[in-house]
Design an enzyme around this catalytic site. Structure first.
Site, PDB file in Angstrom:
ATOM      1  N   HIS A  82       1.067  -1.455  -0.150  1.00 56.21           N
ATOM      2  CA  HIS A  82       0.123   0.101  -0.213  1.00 56.21           C
ATOM      3  C   HIS A  82       0.909   1.000  -0.085  1.00 56.21           C
ATOM      4  O   HIS A  82       2.016   1.354   1.186  1.00 56.21           O
ATOM      5  CB  HIS A  82      -1.057   0.362   1.507  1.00 56.21           C
ATOM      6  N   ASP A 161     -15.269   3.675   8.466  1.00 64.66           N
ATOM      7  CA  ASP A 161     -13.896   4.238   7.520  1.00 64.66           C
ATOM      8  C   ASP A 161     -14.711   5.371   6.976  1.00 64.66           C
ATOM      9  O   ASP A 161     -14.629   6.543   6.901  1.00 64.66           O
ATOM     10  CB  ASP A 161     -12.475   3.400   7.402  1.00 64.66           C
ATOM     11  N   ARG A 168     -14.268  13.942   8.036  1.00 70.30           N
ATOM     12  CA  ARG A 168     -13.023  14.373   7.900  1.00 70.30           C
ATOM     13  C   ARG A 168     -12.988  15.229   6.871  1.00 70.30           C
ATOM     14  O   ARG A 168     -12.181  16.352   7.102  1.00 70.30           O
ATOM     15  CB  ARG A 168     -11.833  13.139   8.094  1.00 70.30           C
ATOM     16  N   LYS A 187      -8.500  -0.795   6.702  1.00 70.28           N
ATOM     17  CA  LYS A 187      -8.680  -1.606   5.821  1.00 70.28           C
ATOM     18  C   LYS A 187      -8.541  -2.741   4.627  1.00 70.28           C
ATOM     19  O   LYS A 187      -8.391  -4.123   4.726  1.00 70.28           O
ATOM     20  CB  LYS A 187      -8.950  -0.696   4.190  1.00 70.28           C
TER      21      LYS A 187
HETATM   22  N1  URA Z   1      -5.672   6.676   2.754  1.00 72.91           N
HETATM   23  C1  URA Z   1      -6.548   6.187   3.227  1.00 72.91           C
HETATM   24  O1  URA Z   1      -7.618   5.358   3.434  1.00 72.91           O
HETATM   25  N2  URA Z   1      -7.006   6.715   4.559  1.00 72.91           N
HETATM   26  C2  URA Z   1      -6.814   8.139   4.971  1.00 72.91           C
HETATM   27  O2  URA Z   1      -7.151   8.751   6.088  1.00 72.91           O
HETATM   28  C3  URA Z   1      -5.506   8.655   4.386  1.00 72.91           C
HETATM   29  C4  URA Z   1      -4.954   8.462   2.741  1.00 72.91           C
END
Ligand code: URA
Length: 434
Positions: A82, A161, A168, A187
């Site tokens: 990632h 999330d 956010r 995730k």
């Molecule tokens: N990528 C994500 O999945 N979450 C974040 O908070 C920032 C980048």
């Protein structure tokens, strides 16, 4: 327990317990705690931070808001990779097929680009016919047959999330290190992998502008993985200039193809091989990291990484011929050159400005709902450290309309800095956190 008391305590820098964090996440997910209170809580976290224990608890709650992908029926060690996001970062499309060709199972649940950063799904979907909406059963079947699959986020994985991220985004609390760490790791841990290689970007084109922040983010994510017995390693890598030369979806697929045939840019090849080697090592294919590096290099040189990518494209409904016939990919209809009247050395290429310009002509999106043009983007002609003559071309903008072109060209011109002294290249791989 009262939400207002928890907001107050976080505002004062106190540590919340796992039960208190559970109360907040559960209450928000069920719609019992309103947006305005969670917004205040997020802002308190932004300023007060979170301890490793709190971040671990938040991650567990985000994972628990949805279901886990159960990959136990797929044989082999599952390792994902990632990146925290950058400009021209197409390493997933190179490192993952190389690792899969070496015997690692790569279950990749990837994301889309937002703002100036690109996303793996958008790049793949520039290949005509390529599907990223596999069901979990199709995903597992493809992992069992060819060892690698790329799909998009499913609604069942960490739904809290997504809800929190939207809040956010609207409350200027995206760039909080504990919130990013828990968001990414929830995730990744929900997708059923055994190990994870993280590429934490630092520099103008990245979320983290300072190395100290990138290090803290990397340490937090590695610690979250460790709490649940997953092997996680993070590289901290430079994103002060774009990676490789191509920025924009189909243009990046072309560069991926060249790189998998060992004809790609040196920086992109180097980082992709190091990421692949760490995936191979964490996937327990080799005993040492040095052996893994040799194997990654061999899988690049003998073309098996390239053939694996070919297989992925075919398995997901795309036409793999695009890798050799770029005219089968979406192509821009016009090109705008940016040149310079000055000679000297390229001392900086601001990745954020290049990413913004590319997005502005259609390669990226400002909101999740925007559509993108897969054909367009920017190709750099130079990299930092390179000597240039007056009149040199610095980059080309590939576009399909004139809309925003002038503004994008101005941004791009501002991105290049030219010095009269020779410039030392910055290291690409700055640190390893494990
Ligand atoms: N990528 C994500 O999945 N979450 C974040 O908070 C920032 C980048």
């Amino acid at each position: 327990m009262r939400t207002v008391d928890l907001i107050h305590r976080k505002r004062e820098g106190e540590e919340l317990s796992a039960e208190e964090i559970q109360f907040l996440v559960d209450g928000y997910t069920r719609g019992e705690i309103p947006d305005y209170q969670i917004s205040a809580f997020l802002m308190a976290v932004f300023f007060s931070g979170m301890s490793d224990r709190e971040v671990g608890a938040l991650t567990e709650q985000l994972i628990g808001s949805g279901s886990l992908v159960d990959l136990s029926s797929v044989e082999g060690v599952k390792v994902d990779k990632h990146s925290t996001g950058g400009v021209g970062d197409k390493t997933s499309l190179i490192a993952s097929p190389i690792a899969a060709a070496a015997g690692v199972i790569v279950p990749s649940i990837a994301g889309r680009g937002l703002g100036h950063t690109g996303g793996t799904l958008d790049k793949l979907e520039s290949i005509p016919g390529f599907r990223t909406d596999h069901t979990i059963d199709e995903f597992k079947a493809q992992l069992s047959s060819i060892g690698i699959a790329f799909i998009g986020q499913t609604a069942e994985v960490a739904p809290a999330d997504s809800k929190l991220y939207a809040l956010r985004d609207a409350t200027a609390t995206v760039d909080s290190i504990p919130l990013i760490a828990s968001s990414i790791m929830s995730k990744k841990l929900a997708e059923g992998m055994d190990a994870l290689v993280l590429d934490v970007k630092v520099g103008s084109g990245a979320f983290m502008k300072k190395q100290v922040d990138a290090r803290r983010l990397a340490q937090m994510m590695v610690a979250i993985g460790r709490r649940v017995d997953k092997r996680v390693q993070a590289l901290i890598t430079d994103m002060s200039q774009p990676l490789g030369y191509a920025i924009g979806n189909a243009l990046e697929v072309m560069e991926v193809s060249q790189t998998l045939q060992n004809g790609g840019p040196a920086d992109l090849t180097r980082l992709s091989l190091e990421l692949a080697a760490r995936m191979i090592y964490l996937g327990k294919v080799t005993k040492t990291l040095d052996e893994a590096r040799e194997l990654a290099q061999a899988k690049l040189l003998d073309g098996s990484g390239y053939r694996k990518f070919h297989e992925v494209i075919a398995a997901q409904g795309g036409n793999p011929q695009v890798l050799d016939h770029f005219e089968l990919l979406p192509n821009a209809t016009a090109v705008h050159e940016i040149s310079t009247s000055r000679g000297g050395y390229i001392s900086a290429i601001d990745a954020e400005l290049i990413g913004q310009a590319s997005s502005m002509i259609g390669a990226g999106r400002n909101t999740k709902e925007d559509s993108i043009d897969p054909a367009v983007g920017v190709i750099l002609e130079v990299k930092v450290g390179q000597k240039i003559e007056p009149g040199s071309i610095l980059c080309r903008l590939y576009h399909t309309t004139e809309e925003n072109l002038e503004e994008a060209a101005e941004l791009v011109e501002d991105a290049f800095r030219i010095s009269q002294q020779a410039v030392e290249e910055r290291d690409l791989i700055l640190e390893v956190v494990s």
